[in-house]
Structures are given as structure tokens and as C-alpha cells.
Design a protein around this motif. Structure first.
Motif, PDB file in Angstrom:
ATOM      1  N   CYS A  17       8.843   0.240  -0.502  1.00 20.88           N
ATOM      2  CA  CYS A  17       7.875   1.007  -1.293  1.00 20.88           C
ATOM      3  C   CYS A  17       6.512   0.316  -1.276  1.00 20.88           C
ATOM      4  O   CYS A  17       6.415  -0.889  -1.087  1.00 20.88           O
ATOM      5  CB  CYS A  17       8.384   1.118  -2.729  1.00 20.88           C
ATOM      6  SG  CYS A  17       7.322   2.115  -3.794  1.00 20.88           S
TER       7      CYS A  17
ATOM      8  N   GLU B  80       4.911  -0.375  -3.705  1.00 20.15           N
ATOM      9  CA  GLU B  80       4.854  -1.091  -4.993  1.00 20.15           C
ATOM     10  C   GLU B  80       4.099  -2.434  -4.901  1.00 20.15           C
ATOM     11  O   GLU B  80       4.477  -3.306  -4.116  1.00 20.15           O
ATOM     12  CB  GLU B  80       6.307  -1.331  -5.456  1.00 20.15           C
ATOM     13  CG  GLU B  80       6.463  -2.228  -6.655  1.00 20.15           C
ATOM     14  CD  GLU B  80       5.736  -1.694  -7.868  1.00 20.15           C
ATOM     15  OE1 GLU B  80       5.971  -0.534  -8.242  1.00 20.15           O
ATOM     16  OE2 GLU B  80       4.917  -2.431  -8.434  1.00 20.15           O
TER      17      GLU B  80
ATOM     18  N   GLY C  82       7.884   5.064  -2.560  1.00 17.77           N
ATOM     19  CA  GLY C  82       9.301   5.276  -2.804  1.00 17.77           C
ATOM     20  C   GLY C  82      10.241   4.826  -1.693  1.00 17.77           C
ATOM     21  O   GLY C  82      11.445   4.970  -1.823  1.00 17.77           O
TER      22      GLY C  82
ATOM     23  N   HIS D  31      13.393   0.143  -4.846  1.00 19.85           N
ATOM     24  CA  HIS D  31      13.355  -0.801  -5.970  1.00 19.85           C
ATOM     25  C   HIS D  31      13.565  -0.079  -7.294  1.00 19.85           C
ATOM     26  O   HIS D  31      13.255   1.107  -7.434  1.00 19.85           O
ATOM     27  CB  HIS D  31      12.041  -1.591  -5.985  1.00 19.85           C
ATOM     28  CG  HIS D  31      10.826  -0.767  -6.320  1.00 19.85           C
ATOM     29  ND1 HIS D  31      10.299  -0.704  -7.591  1.00 19.85           N
ATOM     30  CD2 HIS D  31      10.047   0.028  -5.553  1.00 19.85           C
ATOM     31  CE1 HIS D  31       9.232   0.089  -7.582  1.00 19.85           C
ATOM     32  NE2 HIS D  31       9.062   0.556  -6.359  1.00 19.85           N
TER      33      HIS D  31
ATOM     34  N   CYS E 270      10.890   2.436 -10.007  1.00 17.24           N
ATOM     35  CA  CYS E 270       9.955   2.961  -8.999  1.00 17.24           C
ATOM     36  C   CYS E 270       9.195   4.171  -9.544  1.00 17.24           C
ATOM     37  O   CYS E 270       9.793   5.050 -10.165  1.00 17.24           O
ATOM     38  CB  CYS E 270      10.708   3.358  -7.732  1.00 17.24           C
ATOM     39  SG  CYS E 270       9.624   3.951  -6.407  1.00 17.24           S
ATOM     40  N   GLY E 271       7.896   4.197  -9.295  1.00 20.38           N
ATOM     41  CA  GLY E 271       7.063   5.318  -9.742  1.00 20.38           C
ATOM     42  C   GLY E 271       7.538   6.659  -9.215  1.00 20.38           C
ATOM     43  O   GLY E 271       7.357   7.696  -9.855  1.00 20.38           O
TER      44      GLY E 271
HETATM   45 ZN   LIG Z   1       8.171   2.280  -5.810  1.00 11.44          ZN
END
Ligand SMILES: [Zn+2]
Length: 184
Positions: free
Chosen positions: A38, A40, A65, A96, A99-100
């Protein structure tokens, strides 16, 4: 705030001071591996440290994602290039926790675009041209299921050579602990 100027000033010093020397390597991944994870920001360094990866070790792909939903999207094409052109023999999808993309709702995203000045007509034109917002921007409820789905698309890809192993992990963005979801 625009941080680009700070970055450019730092970059001049970095290059002049030859700080790149410890990172010198070639473009073939030492561990013959490609990772999809991701975007992230908590994982930029943590993922590498937690898995003992150094510069040059792996080909690293990122998106929101760590998701693959279509067999010919840019991520899948990059995986195939990493395999055929750069010698990758293992593919690891690393989602992860927290995750958003587990909270991204396409209809809310569309609202945010409109609040930020994108015209409703623009979105309608895009939708009429065949872009399905729901499909393009949908996230997932379970990161484990999402990783399994991405792994499955890679494993069953008609252009994936048989010798390539495809694994799926989920990492904790705080501790770096990984859980193996599926492995070969
Ligand atoms: Zn994420």
C-alpha cells in the motif's frame, strides 16, 4: 505548504556530498522478488526495516490498498515486467491493518470531489464514457480477503510462468509484525 523547495535544496547537498554511495546497486532485484504494498506513509521505512530489505533487494510496487482487481491493470503489467525483464521469481502482496482503503466509500469520494470544485457534469461525463466510479474507487471490508483476491488474480494470470511463487501477507503499520495469509 509546499515542501518541494526544501526537498530540492536538500537534494543538492545530498548529491554534492556523495551520500548516494551506500545505496549504489544495479536495477535487477537482489532477492529476485517483487512486492506490491500500500502507499501507506507509515510503511515507507517500516516495511523495509521489518523485513530486512535493503536498497536494490526487491522491485517495489505501491497503490492505494495493495489492490489488484483487474488482470491487466498497471500493477499487474509491472509484475509481469519484473518477472520477464528483471528476473523476479517471487511476488509478495503485503496489505496492512488499519488501511484507508477499508474505509473508502465511492459515493463519499465523489462528494469530496464535488466539494473540492469538481463539477457534477464532469463526473457524469466520465461515467458516461464507461468509467464505473463504484468499481474504480471501491475499497474492501477485510484486508485478509483483499490480499487473497489480489494474490488469486496474480496466481491465475494466464501470463504468469509456473516457477513464480505468489504469497500474501498483512503487516501491522505500528509494530511491523507480518501475518502470513497465503504462501506457496
Ligand atoms: Zn493502506
Amino acid at each position: 505548504m509546499v515542501h518541494l523547495d526544501d526537498m530540492l535544496a536538500y537534494n543538492e547537498k545530498f548529491v554534492a556530498g556523495k551520500k548516494y554511495i551506500p545505496y549504489e546497486t544495479n536495477s535487477r532485484p537482489n532477492k529476485e522478488m517483487v512486492i506490491l504494498t500500500c502507499m501507506e506513509s507509515r510503511l515507507i521505512e517500516l516495511l523495509l526495516r521489518a523485513l530486512n530489505l535493503k536498497n536494490g533487494d526487491v522491485k517495489m510496487l505501491k497503490n492505494a490498498g495493495a489492490m489488484i482487481r483487474k488482470p491487466y491493470d498497471t500493477i499487474m503489467k509491472s509484475i509481469l515486467v519484473a518477472i520477464y525483464e528483471l528476473g523476479a521469481k517471487e511476488v509478495v502482496v503485503i496489505g496492512h491493518y488499519d488501511c484507508g482503503m477499508s474505509q473508502t466509500i465511492p459515493s463519499e469520494l465523489k462528494e469530496k470531489m464535488i466539494v473540492n470544485g469538481i463539477k457534477q457534469e464532469t463526473i457524469q461525463t466520465i461515467e458516461r464514457s464507461g468509467i464505473d466510479f463504484e468499481e474504480e474507487f471501491s475499497g474492501f471490508e477485510s484486508v485478509e480477503d483483499s490480499v487473497k483476491q489480489s494474490v488469486s488474480i496474480i496466481r491465475h494470470h494466464p501470463l504468469l510462468p509456473e516457477y513464480v511463487k505468489v504469497h500474501g501477507l498483512v503487516i501491522d503499520p505500528k509494530t511491523g509484525k507480518v501475518d502470513v495469509i497465503t504462501r506457496e
